[in-house]
Design an enzyme around this catalytic site. Structure first.
Site, PDB file in Angstrom:
ATOM      1  N   CYS A   1      36.951   1.998 -31.149  1.00 46.38           N
ATOM      2  CA  CYS A   1      37.728   2.900 -31.997  1.00 46.38           C
ATOM      3  C   CYS A   1      37.438   4.360 -31.627  1.00 46.38           C
ATOM      4  O   CYS A   1      37.668   4.751 -30.489  1.00 46.38           O
ATOM      5  CB  CYS A   1      37.496   2.607 -33.475  1.00 46.38           C
ATOM      6  SG  CYS A   1      38.771   3.352 -34.539  1.00 46.38           S
TER       7      CYS A   1
ATOM      8  N   HIS B   1      39.489  -2.642 -33.467  1.00 47.66           N
ATOM      9  CA  HIS B   1      38.168  -3.091 -33.901  1.00 47.66           C
ATOM     10  C   HIS B   1      38.004  -4.579 -33.594  1.00 47.66           C
ATOM     11  O   HIS B   1      38.484  -5.430 -34.356  1.00 47.66           O
ATOM     12  CB  HIS B   1      38.006  -2.880 -35.411  1.00 47.66           C
ATOM     13  CG  HIS B   1      37.852  -1.461 -35.824  1.00 47.66           C
ATOM     14  ND1 HIS B   1      36.634  -0.823 -35.841  1.00 47.66           N
ATOM     15  CD2 HIS B   1      38.773  -0.546 -36.217  1.00 47.66           C
ATOM     16  CE1 HIS B   1      36.804   0.432 -36.248  1.00 47.66           C
ATOM     17  NE2 HIS B   1      38.091   0.620 -36.467  1.00 47.66           N
TER      18      HIS B   1
ATOM     19  N   GLU C   1      35.399  -6.292 -34.043  1.00 40.32           N
ATOM     20  CA  GLU C   1      34.561  -6.873 -35.097  1.00 40.32           C
ATOM     21  C   GLU C   1      35.360  -7.178 -36.364  1.00 40.32           C
ATOM     22  O   GLU C   1      34.882  -7.874 -37.248  1.00 40.32           O
ATOM     23  CB  GLU C   1      33.382  -5.949 -35.409  1.00 40.32           C
ATOM     24  CG  GLU C   1      33.682  -4.745 -36.265  1.00 40.32           C
ATOM     25  CD  GLU C   1      34.313  -3.573 -35.533  1.00 40.32           C
ATOM     26  OE1 GLU C   1      34.418  -2.485 -36.133  1.00 40.32           O
ATOM     27  OE2 GLU C   1      34.705  -3.732 -34.348  1.00 40.32           O
TER      28      GLU C   1
END
Length: 210
Positions: A82, A191, A193
């Site tokens: 990001c 992202h 994650e």
């Protein structure tokens, strides 16, 4: 073999979700700003959320830009996520204010031109052939984005850097850089994650390059 990964703690980013995601992907993860640990790890992850200028201020406070540069000079892996990807470029422009980035790649992070900002939610990407990060992932795979700024023009010419970079694009109003693979330096605007199974697969792919 289990890979040691350091998530650079410089006061920006959702560190715990990144830590959990990398651990699930099979890494041994440490969250720290310690230079020795960051230099010795198999992989270094640079997260980031919020404003470009604030992230650069936090990074410089722990001399993180030096760690990134030293690792890359030694051919050691770095993954930006990001705003952690955005600060790898030369500059960011927010609200008319220009902030100097790490300068690992030429280019400017600027506001996207789109009817709705931020670009928040799931989107597909267009990965190039030969991508290591997106290996095994279908073209319809979606990743989770949250951002209003991005790199809209790729300025690094082929023949420079470690290898000819592989650039992945996405679109929200305008095309923007969604990921880059440039030798030991890789990054994603989205992202991983927060991207469920797709993000987990990408992180496993990255660990496989270490």
């Amino acid at each position: 073999m289990v890979k040691d990964v350091v998530i650079l703690d410089y006061g920006s980013g959702n560190l715990r979700s990144a830590e959990r995601a990398l651990a699930r992907a099979g890494a041994r993860v440490t969250v720290t700003a310690d230079h020795e640990a960051a230099m010795n790890a198999d992989g270094l992850v640079v997260p980031g959320v919020g404003a470009f200028a604030a992230c650069m201020q936090g990074l410089k406070a722990v001399h993180g830009e030096r760690v990134i540069d030293r690792r890359l000079s030694a051919g050691r892996a770095v993954l930006g996520i990001c705003v952690g990807m955005q600060i790898l470029f030369e500059r960011g422009v927010e609200h008319g204010v220009e902030t100097e980035g790490c300068g690992e790649w030429p280019g400017t992070v600027e506001r996207l031109e789109a009817p709705v900002l931020p670009h928040m939610g799931w989107n597909t990407v267009k990965a190039p052939e030969g991508s290591a990060l997106f290996a095994g992932l279908d073209a319809a795979t979606r990743f989770y984005f949250v951002h209003s700024y991005g790199v809209r023009r790729w300025e690094l010419q082929a023949g420079h850097g470690f290898t000819d970079p592989l650039v992945t694009w996405a679109e929200h109003g305008v095309p923007f850089v969604a990921a880059v693979e440039n030798g030991p330096l890789m990054a994603t605007q989205f992202h991983p994650e927060k991207s469920g199974d797709a993000g987990a697969a990408l992180l496993k792919n990255w660990l496989g390059t270490l």
